[in-house]
Write a protein that holds these residues in place. Structure first.
Motif, mmCIF file in Angstrom:
data_model
loop_
_atom_site.group_PDB
_atom_site.id
_atom_site.type_symbol
_atom_site.label_atom_id
_atom_site.label_comp_id
_atom_site.label_asym_id
_atom_site.label_seq_id
_atom_site.Cartn_x
_atom_site.Cartn_y
_atom_site.Cartn_z
ATOM 1 N N ASP A 145 11.148 -25.421 32.177
ATOM 2 C CA ASP A 145 10.632 -26.484 31.318
ATOM 3 C C ASP A 145 9.502 -27.254 32.008
ATOM 4 O OD1 ASP A 145 12.405 -25.768 29.317
ATOM 5 O OD2 ASP A 145 13.876 -27.325 29.821
ATOM 6 N N LYS A 146 9.656 -27.509 33.322
ATOM 7 C CA LYS A 146 8.606 -28.192 34.082
ATOM 8 C C LYS A 146 7.310 -27.379 34.086
ATOM 9 C CE LYS A 146 11.160 -30.461 37.801
ATOM 10 N NZ LYS A 146 11.297 -30.471 39.264
ATOM 11 N N VAL A 147 7.447 -26.089 34.383
ATOM 12 C CA VAL A 147 6.274 -25.214 34.466
ATOM 13 C C VAL A 147 5.600 -25.119 33.103
ATOM 14 C CG1 VAL A 147 5.507 -22.817 34.829
ATOM 15 C CG2 VAL A 147 7.129 -23.872 36.418
ATOM 16 N N TYR A 148 6.391 -24.888 32.068
ATOM 17 C CA TYR A 148 5.814 -24.714 30.741
ATOM 18 C C TYR A 148 5.132 -25.992 30.258
ATOM 19 C CZ TYR A 148 5.095 -23.154 26.008
ATOM 20 O OH TYR A 148 4.512 -22.802 24.825
ATOM 21 N N ALA A 149 5.772 -27.124 30.504
ATOM 22 C CA ALA A 149 5.166 -28.401 30.106
ATOM 23 C C ALA A 149 3.841 -28.619 30.840
ATOM 24 C CB ALA A 149 6.129 -29.551 30.387
ATOM 25 N N TYR A 150 3.783 -28.213 32.088
ATOM 26 C CA TYR A 150 2.560 -28.391 32.870
ATOM 27 C C TYR A 150 1.428 -27.500 32.352
ATOM 28 C CZ TYR A 150 -0.738 -28.352 36.720
ATOM 29 O OH TYR A 150 -1.889 -28.440 37.464
ATOM 30 N N ILE A 151 1.692 -26.207 32.200
ATOM 31 C CA ILE A 151 0.603 -25.296 31.816
ATOM 32 C C ILE A 151 0.255 -25.387 30.328
ATOM 33 C CG2 ILE A 151 0.963 -23.685 33.710
ATOM 34 C CD1 ILE A 151 2.418 -21.836 31.769
ATOM 35 N N ARG A 152 1.141 -25.971 29.548
ATOM 36 C CA ARG A 152 0.864 -26.127 28.119
ATOM 37 C C ARG A 152 -0.223 -27.157 27.854
ATOM 38 N NH1 ARG A 152 5.760 -27.974 24.899
ATOM 39 N NH2 ARG A 152 4.646 -29.919 24.805
ATOM 40 N N LYS A 153 -0.372 -28.116 28.764
ATOM 41 C CA LYS A 153 -1.418 -29.128 28.602
ATOM 42 C C LYS A 153 -2.776 -28.443 28.683
ATOM 43 C CE LYS A 153 1.185 -32.913 30.624
ATOM 44 N NZ LYS A 153 1.306 -33.791 31.785
ATOM 45 N N LYS A 154 -3.660 -28.809 27.801
ATOM 46 C CA LYS A 154 -4.974 -28.170 27.711
ATOM 47 C C LYS A 154 -5.725 -28.205 29.039
ATOM 48 C CE LYS A 154 -8.796 -27.806 24.518
ATOM 49 N NZ LYS A 154 -9.379 -28.248 23.276
ATOM 50 N N THR A 155 -5.632 -29.307 29.751
ATOM 51 C CA THR A 155 -6.365 -29.445 31.014
ATOM 52 C C THR A 155 -5.800 -28.548 32.122
ATOM 53 O OG1 THR A 155 -4.975 -31.314 31.644
ATOM 54 C CG2 THR A 155 -7.069 -31.818 30.545
ATOM 55 N N ASN A 156 -4.571 -28.054 31.961
ATOM 56 C CA ASN A 156 -3.931 -27.249 33.010
ATOM 57 C C ASN A 156 -3.882 -25.759 32.681
ATOM 58 O OD1 ASN A 156 -3.444 -29.627 34.397
ATOM 59 N ND2 ASN A 156 -1.431 -29.888 33.457
ATOM 60 N N ARG A 157 -4.442 -25.348 31.564
ATOM 61 C CA ARG A 157 -4.344 -23.934 31.156
ATOM 62 C C ARG A 157 -5.066 -22.984 32.101
ATOM 63 N NH1 ARG A 157 -4.406 -24.511 24.647
ATOM 64 N NH2 ARG A 157 -2.357 -25.461 24.564
ATOM 65 N N THR A 158 -6.001 -23.485 32.871
ATOM 66 C CA THR A 158 -6.721 -22.628 33.820
ATOM 67 C C THR A 158 -6.208 -22.809 35.252
ATOM 68 O OG1 THR A 158 -8.449 -24.298 34.066
ATOM 69 C CG2 THR A 158 -8.828 -22.563 32.417
ATOM 70 N N ALA A 159 -5.056 -23.410 35.395
ATOM 71 C CA ALA A 159 -4.484 -23.635 36.729
ATOM 72 C C ALA A 159 -4.107 -22.309 37.379
ATOM 73 C CB ALA A 159 -3.252 -24.532 36.623
ATOM 74 N N SER A 160 -4.281 -22.252 38.690
ATOM 75 C CA SER A 160 -3.874 -21.068 39.454
ATOM 76 C C SER A 160 -2.380 -21.179 39.761
ATOM 77 C CB SER A 160 -4.665 -20.983 40.749
ATOM 78 O OG SER A 160 -4.296 -22.041 41.615
ATOM 79 N N MET A 161 -1.831 -20.109 40.281
ATOM 80 C CA MET A 161 -0.414 -20.111 40.651
ATOM 81 C C MET A 161 -0.135 -21.204 41.673
ATOM 82 S SD MET A 161 2.619 -18.723 40.287
ATOM 83 C CE MET A 161 2.527 -17.057 39.696
ATOM 84 N N MET A 162 -1.005 -21.337 42.671
ATOM 85 C CA MET A 162 -0.797 -22.351 43.714
ATOM 86 C C MET A 162 -0.844 -23.764 43.143
ATOM 87 S SD MET A 162 -0.196 -21.195 46.856
ATOM 88 C CE MET A 162 1.196 -20.591 45.984
ATOM 89 N N GLN A 163 -1.739 -23.992 42.183
ATOM 90 C CA GLN A 163 -1.810 -25.320 41.557
ATOM 91 C C GLN A 163 -0.522 -25.613 40.799
ATOM 92 O OE1 GLN A 163 -5.525 -24.465 39.470
ATOM 93 N NE2 GLN A 163 -6.431 -26.283 40.415
ATOM 94 N N VAL A 164 -0.014 -24.639 40.075
ATOM 95 C CA VAL A 164 1.231 -24.830 39.316
ATOM 96 C C VAL A 164 2.383 -25.121 40.277
ATOM 97 C CG1 VAL A 164 2.890 -23.768 37.733
ATOM 98 C CG2 VAL A 164 0.436 -23.391 37.392
ATOM 99 N N VAL A 165 2.455 -24.369 41.359
ATOM 100 C CA VAL A 165 3.517 -24.589 42.356
ATOM 101 C C VAL A 165 3.414 -25.989 42.938
ATOM 102 C CG1 VAL A 165 4.333 -23.879 44.652
ATOM 103 C CG2 VAL A 165 3.797 -22.143 42.934
ATOM 104 N N MET A 166 2.203 -26.398 43.333
ATOM 105 C CA MET A 166 2.008 -27.710 43.950
ATOM 106 C C MET A 166 2.308 -28.855 42.977
ATOM 107 S SD MET A 166 1.196 -27.112 47.062
ATOM 108 C CE MET A 166 0.427 -28.569 47.703
ATOM 109 N N GLU A 167 1.869 -28.724 41.747
ATOM 110 C CA GLU A 167 2.021 -29.813 40.769
ATOM 111 C C GLU A 167 3.437 -29.925 40.206
ATOM 112 O OE1 GLU A 167 -0.243 -32.172 39.968
ATOM 113 O OE2 GLU A 167 -1.545 -31.295 41.488
ATOM 114 N N THR A 168 4.147 -28.799 40.087
ATOM 115 C CA THR A 168 5.482 -28.840 39.482
ATOM 116 C C THR A 168 6.600 -28.849 40.513
ATOM 117 O OG1 THR A 168 5.643 -26.428 39.332
ATOM 118 C CG2 THR A 168 4.700 -27.607 37.428
ATOM 119 N N GLY A 169 6.312 -28.349 41.720
ATOM 120 C CA GLY A 169 7.361 -28.247 42.733
ATOM 121 C C GLY A 169 8.261 -27.042 42.538
ATOM 122 N N VAL A 170 7.929 -26.180 41.601
ATOM 123 C CA VAL A 170 8.729 -24.980 41.330
ATOM 124 C C VAL A 170 8.242 -23.863 42.250
ATOM 125 C CG1 VAL A 170 9.365 -23.269 39.569
ATOM 126 C CG2 VAL A 170 9.100 -25.675 38.936
#
Length: 139
Positions: free
Chosen positions: A34-59
Motif C-alpha cells: 500500500d505504501k509503494v502503490y500510494a507513492y508511485i500512484r502520485k503523478k509526480t512520482n510516476r517516473t521514480a526509479s527503484m532506489m527513489q521508491v525504496v528511499m521514500e517508502t522505506g520498503v
C-alpha cells in the motif's frame, strides 16, 4: 495440508495457494505494498526509479521486486521501475533475463548442442572404422 516455516519470521504456517509467508507477514507485506502503490500512484512520482521508491517508502527492494514478479504491481505505467536481469543486473520489465543475456544464453546452448552432435558423430564414426583381427595362435 502443507506446513512450512515462514521465510521472513520463521514461524510455522499452513501454505495457502498464493501466499508464501505466514498471515502476520502477509499483512505486513500488504501494508508495504500500500505504501509503494500510494507513492508511485502520485503523478509526480510516476517516473521514480527503484532506489527513489525504496528511499521514500522505506520498503525493501526485494519486496518491491516480489510485487512486480507476482504481478501485484504492474510497472507498465512506471517507466523507470523494473526488475534486475538475473545475469547482468540490467533493469528489465519482465522475465528473468534481459535481451542481451537471453541471446547470449541461446547462443551458448546452440554451441553446446552443436558440440554434442559433433561428439556423437565422432563416436559413431569410430565404431564404423573399428577393425578386428583374428588371433592366429588360437585358431
Amino acid at each position: 495440508m502443507d506446513v512450512f516455516n515462514c521465510p521472513n519470521c520463521n514461524s510455522l504456517f499452513v501454505m495457502i495457494k498464493f501466499r508464501d509467508v505466514c498471515d502476520a507477514c502477509y499483512k505486513e507485506e500488504e501494508a508495504q505494498y500500500d505504501k509503494v502503490y500510494a507513492y508511485i500512484r502520485k503523478k509526480t512520482n510516476r517516473t521514480a526509479s527503484m532506489m527513489q521508491v525504496v528511499m521514500e517508502t522505506g520498503v525493501e527492494e526485494r519486496l518491491i521486486i516480489k510485487f512486480i514478479r507476482t504481478g501485484k504491481l504492474r510497472i507498465s505505467q512506471f517507466p523507470n521501475l523494473g526488475i534486475p536481469c538475473g545475469k547482468c543486473g540490467a533493469n528489465i520489465k519482465s522475465g528473468r533475463l534481459c535481451g542481451n543475456c537471453g541471446d547470449s544464453l541461446r547462443t551458448d546452448l546452440q554451441a553446446f548442442e552443436n558440440e554434442e552432435k559433433r561428439l556423437t558423430e565422432i563416436q559413431g564414426n569410430d565404431k564404423k572404422n573399428t577393425y578386428y583381427m583374428k588371433d592366429e595362435q588360437k585358431g
